[in-house]
Design a protein around this motif. Sequence first.
Motif, PDB file in Angstrom:
ATOM      1  N   LEU A  58       0.821  -1.218   0.000  1.00 15.25           N
ATOM      2  CA  LEU A  58       0.000   0.000   0.000  1.00 15.25           C
ATOM      3  C   LEU A  58       0.853   1.265   0.000  1.00 15.25           C
ATOM      4  CD1 LEU A  58      -2.945  -0.941   2.378  1.00 15.25           C
ATOM      5  CD2 LEU A  58      -2.973  -0.694  -0.100  1.00 15.25           C
ATOM      6  N   LEU A  59       1.930   1.287   0.770  1.00 15.48           N
ATOM      7  CA  LEU A  59       2.791   2.471   0.790  1.00 15.48           C
ATOM      8  C   LEU A  59       3.436   2.714  -0.574  1.00 15.48           C
ATOM      9  CD1 LEU A  59       4.608   2.476   4.235  1.00 15.48           C
ATOM     10  CD2 LEU A  59       3.028   4.164   3.332  1.00 15.48           C
ATOM     11  N   PHE A  60       3.849   1.651  -1.228  1.00 18.64           N
ATOM     12  CA  PHE A  60       4.475   1.822  -2.540  1.00 18.64           C
ATOM     13  C   PHE A  60       3.444   2.280  -3.574  1.00 18.64           C
ATOM     14  CE2 PHE A  60       7.263   0.906  -6.091  1.00 18.64           C
ATOM     15  CZ  PHE A  60       8.499   1.206  -5.567  1.00 18.64           C
ATOM     16  N   VAL A  61       2.229   1.740  -3.486  1.00 17.20           N
ATOM     17  CA  VAL A  61       1.165   2.189  -4.400  1.00 17.20           C
ATOM     18  C   VAL A  61       0.830   3.657  -4.131  1.00 17.20           C
ATOM     19  CG1 VAL A  61      -1.285   1.888  -4.960  1.00 17.20           C
ATOM     20  CG2 VAL A  61       0.207  -0.094  -4.827  1.00 17.20           C
ATOM     21  N   LEU A  62       0.774   4.043  -2.874  1.00 18.06           N
ATOM     22  CA  LEU A  62       0.522   5.456  -2.536  1.00 18.06           C
ATOM     23  C   LEU A  62       1.653   6.349  -3.037  1.00 18.06           C
ATOM     24  CD1 LEU A  62      -0.993   5.227   1.048  1.00 18.06           C
ATOM     25  CD2 LEU A  62      -2.158   5.870  -1.067  1.00 18.06           C
ATOM     26  N   LEU A  63       2.891   5.857  -2.988  1.00 18.66           N
ATOM     27  CA  LEU A  63       4.014   6.624  -3.523  1.00 18.66           C
ATOM     28  C   LEU A  63       3.850   6.837  -5.023  1.00 18.66           C
ATOM     29  CD1 LEU A  63       6.843   7.913  -3.229  1.00 18.66           C
ATOM     30  CD2 LEU A  63       7.788   5.637  -3.663  1.00 18.66           C
ATOM     31  N   VAL A  64       3.430   5.808  -5.731  1.00 19.36           N
ATOM     32  CA  VAL A  64       3.222   5.936  -7.175  1.00 19.36           C
ATOM     33  C   VAL A  64       2.085   6.918  -7.466  1.00 19.36           C
ATOM     34  CG1 VAL A  64       2.506   4.687  -9.252  1.00 19.36           C
ATOM     35  CG2 VAL A  64       4.154   3.662  -7.697  1.00 19.36           C
ATOM     36  N   ILE A  65       0.990   6.813  -6.717  1.00 17.97           N
ATOM     37  CA  ILE A  65      -0.145   7.732  -6.909  1.00 17.97           C
ATOM     38  C   ILE A  65       0.268   9.160  -6.587  1.00 17.97           C
ATOM     39  CG2 ILE A  65      -2.439   8.348  -6.014  1.00 17.97           C
ATOM     40  CD1 ILE A  65      -2.929   5.322  -5.701  1.00 17.97           C
ATOM     41  N   PHE A  66       0.995   9.340  -5.498  1.00 20.93           N
ATOM     42  CA  PHE A  66       1.487  10.664  -5.124  1.00 20.93           C
ATOM     43  C   PHE A  66       2.399  11.232  -6.208  1.00 20.93           C
ATOM     44  CE2 PHE A  66       4.774  13.206  -2.876  1.00 20.93           C
ATOM     45  CZ  PHE A  66       3.964  14.229  -2.415  1.00 20.93           C
ATOM     46  N   ASN A  67       3.264  10.388  -6.726  1.00 22.58           N
ATOM     47  CA  ASN A  67       4.179  10.794  -7.791  1.00 22.58           C
ATOM     48  C   ASN A  67       3.400  11.243  -9.029  1.00 22.58           C
ATOM     49  OD1 ASN A  67       6.177  11.024  -9.691  1.00 22.58           O
ATOM     50  ND2 ASN A  67       7.187   9.123  -9.148  1.00 22.58           N
ATOM     51  N   ILE A  68       2.426  10.452  -9.434  1.00 22.39           N
ATOM     52  CA  ILE A  68       1.613  10.811 -10.599  1.00 22.39           C
ATOM     53  C   ILE A  68       0.878  12.124 -10.363  1.00 22.39           C
ATOM     54  CG2 ILE A  68      -0.422  10.126 -11.945  1.00 22.39           C
ATOM     55  CD1 ILE A  68       0.482   7.217 -11.569  1.00 22.39           C
ATOM     56  N   TYR A  69       0.298  12.275  -9.183  1.00 27.21           N
ATOM     57  CA  TYR A  69      -0.465  13.487  -8.873  1.00 27.21           C
ATOM     58  C   TYR A  69       0.428  14.727  -8.922  1.00 27.21           C
ATOM     59  CZ  TYR A  69      -3.004  16.962  -6.194  1.00 27.21           C
ATOM     60  OH  TYR A  69      -3.600  18.124  -5.787  1.00 27.21           O
ATOM     61  N   VAL A  71       3.418  15.177 -10.373  1.00 30.00           N
ATOM     62  CA  VAL A  71       3.996  15.450 -11.696  1.00 30.00           C
ATOM     63  C   VAL A  71       2.941  15.997 -12.651  1.00 30.00           C
ATOM     64  CG1 VAL A  71       5.029  14.358 -13.723  1.00 30.00           C
ATOM     65  CG2 VAL A  71       5.903  13.836 -11.468  1.00 30.00           C
ATOM     66  N   ILE A  72       1.740  15.454 -12.620  1.00 32.82           N
ATOM     67  CA  ILE A  72       0.709  15.909 -13.556  1.00 32.82           C
ATOM     68  C   ILE A  72       0.161  17.283 -13.175  1.00 32.82           C
ATOM     69  CG2 ILE A  72      -1.634  15.434 -14.387  1.00 32.82           C
ATOM     70  CD1 ILE A  72      -0.875  12.514 -14.498  1.00 32.82           C
ATOM     71  N   THR A  73      -0.104  17.504 -11.892  1.00 34.59           N
ATOM     72  CA  THR A  73      -0.695  18.784 -11.503  1.00 34.59           C
ATOM     73  C   THR A  73       0.302  19.943 -11.560  1.00 34.59           C
ATOM     74  OG1 THR A  73      -0.272  18.329  -9.162  1.00 34.59           O
ATOM     75  CG2 THR A  73      -2.456  17.754 -10.040  1.00 34.59           C
ATOM     76  N   LYS A  74       1.565  19.680 -11.304  1.00 36.39           N
ATOM     77  CA  LYS A  74       2.571  20.751 -11.273  1.00 36.39           C
ATOM     78  C   LYS A  74       3.482  20.745 -12.492  1.00 36.39           C
ATOM     79  CE  LYS A  74       1.308  21.943  -7.132  1.00 36.39           C
ATOM     80  NZ  LYS A  74       0.597  23.158  -6.863  1.00 36.39           N
ATOM     81  N   TYR A  75       3.124  19.997 -13.521  1.00 34.89           N
ATOM     82  CA  TYR A  75       4.008  19.834 -14.680  1.00 34.89           C
ATOM     83  C   TYR A  75       4.292  21.166 -15.379  1.00 34.89           C
ATOM     84  CZ  TYR A  75       6.070  17.809 -18.841  1.00 34.89           C
ATOM     85  OH  TYR A  75       6.922  17.493 -19.849  1.00 34.89           O
ATOM     86  N   ASN A  94      22.859  16.566 -10.886  1.00 29.94           N
ATOM     87  CA  ASN A  94      22.778  16.368 -12.329  1.00 29.94           C
ATOM     88  C   ASN A  94      21.344  16.653 -12.758  1.00 29.94           C
ATOM     89  OD1 ASN A  94      25.434  15.556 -12.380  1.00 29.94           O
ATOM     90  ND2 ASN A  94      24.922  13.389 -12.185  1.00 29.94           N
ATOM     91  N   LEU A  95      21.204  17.517 -13.739  1.00 33.74           N
ATOM     92  CA  LEU A  95      19.868  17.924 -14.168  1.00 33.74           C
ATOM     93  C   LEU A  95      19.332  16.982 -15.248  1.00 33.74           C
ATOM     94  CD1 LEU A  95      20.431  21.780 -14.302  1.00 33.74           C
ATOM     95  CD2 LEU A  95      19.425  20.433 -12.478  1.00 33.74           C
ATOM     96  N   ILE A  96      18.024  16.706 -15.144  1.00 32.27           N
ATOM     97  CA  ILE A  96      17.326  15.817 -16.068  1.00 32.27           C
ATOM     98  C   ILE A  96      16.141  16.588 -16.653  1.00 32.27           C
ATOM     99  CG2 ILE A  96      16.100  13.618 -16.250  1.00 32.27           C
ATOM    100  CD1 ILE A  96      18.916  13.151 -15.386  1.00 32.27           C
ATOM    101  N   ASP A  97      15.823  16.345 -17.930  1.00 33.44           N
ATOM    102  CA  ASP A  97      14.650  16.984 -18.540  1.00 33.44           C
ATOM    103  C   ASP A  97      13.391  16.608 -17.780  1.00 33.44           C
ATOM    104  OD1 ASP A  97      16.169  18.168 -20.490  1.00 33.44           O
ATOM    105  OD2 ASP A  97      15.888  16.534 -21.936  1.00 33.44           O
ATOM    106  N   LYS A  98      12.442  17.525 -17.739  1.00 34.44           N
ATOM    107  CA  LYS A  98      11.233  17.265 -16.965  1.00 34.44           C
ATOM    108  C   LYS A  98      10.346  16.198 -17.606  1.00 34.44           C
ATOM    109  CE  LYS A  98       8.195  20.982 -18.615  1.00 34.44           C
ATOM    110  NZ  LYS A  98       7.413  22.132 -18.170  1.00 34.44           N
ATOM    111  N   LEU A 103       7.989   9.429 -16.818  1.00 35.50           N
ATOM    112  CA  LEU A 103       8.243   7.993 -16.905  1.00 35.50           C
ATOM    113  C   LEU A 103       8.438   7.340 -15.539  1.00 35.50           C
ATOM    114  CD1 LEU A 103      10.742   7.912 -19.898  1.00 35.50           C
ATOM    115  CD2 LEU A 103       8.314   7.391 -19.924  1.00 35.50           C
ATOM    116  N   ILE A 104       8.772   8.121 -14.545  1.00 32.38           N
ATOM    117  CA  ILE A 104       9.091   7.563 -13.229  1.00 32.38           C
ATOM    118  C   ILE A 104       7.930   6.768 -12.623  1.00 32.38           C
ATOM    119  CG2 ILE A 104       9.673   8.180 -10.844  1.00 32.38           C
ATOM    120  CD1 ILE A 104      11.589  10.226 -11.960  1.00 32.38           C
ATOM    121  N   PRO A 105       6.671   7.230 -12.685  1.00 24.34           N
ATOM    122  CA  PRO A 105       5.590   6.406 -12.116  1.00 24.34           C
ATOM    123  C   PRO A 105       5.471   5.037 -12.777  1.00 24.34           C
ATOM    124  CG  PRO A 105       4.797   8.621 -12.528  1.00 24.34           C
ATOM    125  CD  PRO A 105       6.161   8.532 -13.104  1.00 24.34           C
ATOM    126  N   PHE A 106       5.671   4.967 -14.078  1.00 25.77           N
ATOM    127  CA  PHE A 106       5.567   3.684 -14.770  1.00 25.77           C
ATOM    128  C   PHE A 106       6.713   2.754 -14.386  1.00 25.77           C
ATOM    129  CE2 PHE A 106       3.440   6.785 -17.552  1.00 25.77           C
ATOM    130  CZ  PHE A 106       2.156   6.272 -17.453  1.00 25.77           C
TER     131      PHE A 106
END
Length: 158
Positions: A58-69, A71-75, A94-98, A103-106
């Motif tokens: 559940l914690l890992f699933v919540l982390l994925v949901i939090f990550n998606i939320y 990234v999408i809302t503040k993109y 080291n900087l990475i393109d936004k 891809l991180i949630p997947f």
Amino acid sequence: MYINLGKTKKRKPEQISLDLKKDKLEGYYTVKRKLAYMEATVEALPYWKNFLSVLSFLLFVLLVIFNIYIVITKYQELPKELPLIYSQSNNTWNLIDKEFYLLIPFVLLIVLFILIRLNTLTFKFDRRLATMINLTLILTSLLGFIAYIQLFSFVLIY
């Protein structure tokens, strides 16, 4: 070599097919039956009766949901490049393109399913190792929450 001593082989009658109407929702009911079977199987497994297993999942699933939320809302507010990996030799990030952050949630979902599969297999022969993997997954999830909160609060404030 086959010798037939005058015995005739009896043929079974052909199956008669009835022209029954199939329900439009037959596919839906088939999927529903399969999901109910999978749910009953998962509930019966001792792995899922373990509190740490359920908590880590559940914690890992919540982390994925939090990550998606986040990234999408503040993109749109994110800069073109974001820090992801800290380089100790240069003492900089080291900087990475936004776009990479989409891809991180997947990647996290794939890692979650691989870990759960390996952990259920491990649970069958060594429950202590499965418990340690679950504790590691819980710690990783909590650190992931902290990292994303720190990263996005730092990036969005400054």
